[in-house]
Write an enzyme that holds these catalytic residues in place. Structure first.
Site, PDB file in Angstrom:
ATOM      1  N   SER A 260     120.868 101.701 -36.100  1.00  0.00           N
ATOM      2  CA  SER A 260     120.489 101.794 -36.935  1.00  0.00           C
ATOM      3  C   SER A 260     119.462 100.255 -36.647  1.00  0.00           C
ATOM      4  O   SER A 260     118.453 100.581 -36.446  1.00  0.00           O
ATOM      5  CB  SER A 260     121.824 100.951 -37.899  1.00  0.00           C
ATOM      6  OG  SER A 260     121.113 100.671 -39.519  1.00  0.00           O
ATOM      7  N   THR A 261     119.588  99.314 -37.486  1.00  0.00           N
ATOM      8  CA  THR A 261     118.183  99.034 -38.057  1.00  0.00           C
ATOM      9  C   THR A 261     117.654  98.569 -36.456  1.00  0.00           C
ATOM     10  O   THR A 261     117.972  97.917 -35.798  1.00  0.00           O
ATOM     11  CB  THR A 261     118.253  97.084 -37.934  1.00  0.00           C
ATOM     12  OG1 THR A 261     118.641  97.036 -40.024  1.00  0.00           O
ATOM     13  CG2 THR A 261     116.413  96.380 -38.270  1.00  0.00           C
TER      14      THR A 261
ATOM     15  N   HIS B 214     121.047 105.708 -38.644  1.00  0.00           N
ATOM     16  CA  HIS B 214     120.815 105.089 -39.916  1.00  0.00           C
ATOM     17  C   HIS B 214     119.892 104.936 -39.850  1.00  0.00           C
ATOM     18  O   HIS B 214     118.824 104.503 -40.148  1.00  0.00           O
ATOM     19  CB  HIS B 214     121.527 103.833 -40.244  1.00  0.00           C
ATOM     20  CG  HIS B 214     122.718 103.650 -40.028  1.00  0.00           C
ATOM     21  ND1 HIS B 214     123.342 102.232 -40.033  1.00  0.00           N
ATOM     22  CD2 HIS B 214     124.009 104.488 -40.125  1.00  0.00           C
ATOM     23  CE1 HIS B 214     125.021 102.449 -39.560  1.00  0.00           C
ATOM     24  NE2 HIS B 214     125.230 103.488 -39.789  1.00  0.00           N
TER      25      HIS B 214
END
Length: 351
Positions: free
Chosen positions: A165-166, A191
């Site tokens: 994700s991040t 994501h």
């Protein structure tokens, strides 16, 4: 507890007003200043010392990317890019992440006011995440990894599965770029909103020896290829068709607030690849992927998590480690090599 100090840089007066409304509506953050362009922003940064900057990509007087590059070199700080959903916007946004931006949000194409206010919780979460991000970790990911040695051809039943994700776009690049042509097939859930994963896959395809593409429903999964789950629209699963692996795209509800979800991918790999797979969970906020990685481990797969020192955000790896889903914790610079070593062994010994 002190509030997160935010500075907004955007040439649109409406966007500056909306970002101020959104930030100030959350009790743990405040908009300390706004700037119409990077030149004004330079003085405001010195005056207010914000903890997070929101930065428009396209602006007059100085391009957002030029400003970001100078900022990360001279006064590194967490930056959340505000991007358009155009093809050109996605390319620029990916370049911004390469330069060190922590994350990005997209401007709605219609109904700016209503659209941005609907994003309020997402924007606030990204600002909170950025305030806690490790900027030195993004520098590790930006260093070009050394190519890995060619490996003997493995059976097509071997598979690598990656979730992030991040901070994940650069971490994934760092893992994939040195991989040799003979490596097993790779499935990736990162994501990302709709409209960005194709540009992401195309960029990786130009940088890597292996072929990288946005996944398509029903396509056969081949060694030497990496398949990126389409952003925002559907979940990606590993399926079987006779002796072959294939991609299955599902238009279901978000899982763990995400679509695509890392858990959905990992759970399907546990069911259909078992001990022939290696699972890797990379930098990211939240807990998506932890349960799926545990199911992979229980099915006989070898599992890894990126270590805290090299993560931009340690949330997802931390959750997986706490759940007992991880065989090995590995620094980003060694993940590609460790993946290949484990998949070459077949079923690895537990550590």
């Amino acid at each position: 507890m002190s509030k997160i100090k935010v500075l907004c840089v955007d040439d649109s007066a409406l966007m500056r007003q909306l970002m101020t409304e959104i930030v100030n509506s959350h009790s743990d953050m405040e908009m300390v200043a706004v700037a119409p362009d990077p030149l004004v922003a330079r003085d405001l940064i010195k005056k207010f010392e914000p903890q997070v900057l929101t930065l428009d990509v396209e602006m007059p007087r100085m391009d957002g990317l030029d400003f970001l590059e100078k900022l990360m070199r001279l006064r590194p700080m967490p930056v959340v890019m505000v991007s358009s959903l155009t093809g050109n916007g996605s390319e620029i946004t990916l370049k911004a992440l390469e330069l060190g931006a922590v994350d990005f949000v997209t401007k709605p194409q219609l109904g700016i006011r209503e659209g941005m206010l609907a994003y309020s919780e997402i924007i606030a979460e990204k600002i909170r995440t950025a305030a806690r991000a490790r900027l030195n970790a993004s520098k590790v990911a930006s260093a070009p990894p050394a190519p890995l040695a060619r490996m003997p051809l493995l059976g097509s039943e071997k598979l690598l599965a990656i979730g992030a994700s991040t901070g994940g776009t650069e971490a994934i690049r760092h893992v994939l770029q040195p991989l040799p042509l003979g490596c097993p097939a790779i499935m990736i859930t990162q994501h990302m909103p709709a409209g960005f994963t194709r540009s992401f896959a195309d960029r990786l395809n130009k940088l890597c020896q292996i072929a990288v593409k946005e996944a398509e429903d029903g396509e056969r999964i081949l060694p030497g290829h990496a398949y990126v789950a389409p952003g925002g629209e559907c979940h990606m699963e590993l399926a079987r068709s006779g002796a072959n692996y294939t991609v299955r795209l599902l238009h279901g509800d978000p899982v763990n607030r995400h679509r695509p979800s890392v858990d959905v991918l990992f759970q399907s790999v546990a069911r259909n690849a078992g001990r022939n797979a290696v699972g890797v969970i990379l930098t990211g906020m939240g807990g998506d992927g932890a349960n799926g990685l545990l199911q992979m481990r229980q099915a006989g797969a070898y599992t890894m998590a990126q270590d805290e020192a090299s993560c931009v955000v340690f949330g997802m790896p931390r959750e997986a480690i706490a759940l007992g889903a991880v065989d090995e914790v590995v620094g980003l610079q060694n993940i590609g090599q460790r993946m290949l070593a484990q998949v070459s062994k077949g079923q690895a010994l537990r550590i």
